[in-house]
Design a protein around this motif. Structure first.
Motif, mmCIF file in Angstrom:
data_model
loop_
_atom_site.group_PDB
_atom_site.id
_atom_site.type_symbol
_atom_site.label_atom_id
_atom_site.label_comp_id
_atom_site.label_asym_id
_atom_site.label_seq_id
_atom_site.Cartn_x
_atom_site.Cartn_y
_atom_site.Cartn_z
ATOM 1 N N SER A 61 0.828 -1.214 0.000
ATOM 2 C CA SER A 61 0.000 0.000 0.000
ATOM 3 C C SER A 61 0.859 1.260 0.000
ATOM 4 N N ASP A 76 -9.993 6.491 -1.552
ATOM 5 C CA ASP A 76 -9.568 5.125 -1.820
ATOM 6 C C ASP A 76 -10.802 4.332 -2.239
ATOM 7 N N THR A 79 -12.094 0.153 -1.128
ATOM 8 C CA THR A 79 -11.028 0.062 -0.124
ATOM 9 C C THR A 79 -10.938 -1.300 0.561
ATOM 10 N N GLY A 85 -5.673 2.916 1.550
ATOM 11 C CA GLY A 85 -6.028 4.165 2.234
ATOM 12 C C GLY A 85 -5.568 4.299 3.667
ATOM 13 N N THR A 146 -6.975 6.470 -5.221
ATOM 14 C CA THR A 146 -6.227 5.209 -5.291
ATOM 15 C C THR A 146 -7.187 4.037 -5.432
#
Length: 241
Positions: A61, A76, A79, A85, A146
């Protein structure tokens, strides 16, 4: 002698060029303990051994981290158990994070993590990515977005790029087939207002499984018709013939 999770993370992190404060190691340790405990009653992760979680979840990550994240707003998407995150938030405390997931049970776990780790400026949103992208509260509001192991790039771009503000960045954490995904997904990225700026192979300590981080810059506003309604991006990826 058996090493603690924190000791393993510190050692493996150093191999990856990451260093942690005692407070960060304590937070990562609590996160790991909660993950393993909750995983007994809810399917959060297939891996629970300290070494594997330290490398394949936490350090993996953190390879998405970059210096420009301080003080910025990050979403994120998908997630899951909080990757990437939560590790990014622990590592960069003044990063503001929104964890987006479609499964309420997972978000309940993450609320527990946020409380136990005493994290500030981080919240959970119970939403499908397609719905988030059409919601004015989230659309084109984030400096960084992300996603890790959610969908292939042609689909993932439609989930994530509508959330990225112009001038912001979408960071996709990908596996060994990343070059194929880029070839298949580059048209979708373009349609959605993005431009692939880098695709860097990354190596995790002790592993050689061909991971990569793809960075996509948001150069134009996403056309209003995207994202399409829930389920459509998966069934009919943009740019596919």
């Amino acid at each position: 002698m058996t090493l603690t999770f924190e000791e393993i993370l510190a050692a493996r992190g150093a191999e990856a060029g990451l260093s942690f404060t005692p407070r960060q190691l304590e937070q990562f340790g609590k996160y790991y303990a909660l993950l393993v405990e909750t995983n007994k009653v809810m399917n959060l992760t297939a891996i629970t051994e300290p070494e594997e979680v330290a490398v394949k979840h936490m350090i993996d990550s953190l390879l998405a981290w970059e210096a420009g994240m301080e003080g910025k707003l990050l979403a994120d998407v998908g997630t899951g158990a909080g990757f990437p995150g939560v590790p990014l938030k622990i590592y960069c405390p003044n990063l503001k994070v929104v964890l987006i997931d479609s499964l309420g049970k997972r978000l309940k776990f993450l609320q527990q993590v946020i409380g136990a780790l005493e994290l500030k400026d981080i919240c959970c949103e119970h939403l499908r990515a397609e719905d988030a992208g059409r919601n004015p509260k989230h659309r084109e509001k984030y400096d960084f977005v992300t996603a890790r192991a959610v969908a292939r790039l042609s689909v993932l771009s439609e989930y994530c790029l509508p959330l990225v503000k112009k001038g912001g960045q979408f960071i996709a954490l990908k596996g060994s087939k990343y070059a194929d995904e880029i070839a298949e997904g580059s048209e979708a990225v373009k349609i959605l207002g993005g431009k692939i700026i880098s695709a860097e192979p990354v190596k995790l300590p002790g592993l050689d499984d061909g991971r990569a981080i793809i960075k996509i810059s948001k150069i134009k506003t996403t056309p209003a018709q995207y994202p399409r309604k829930a389920g459509t991006p998966e069934k009919q990826p943009l740019g596919s013939r």
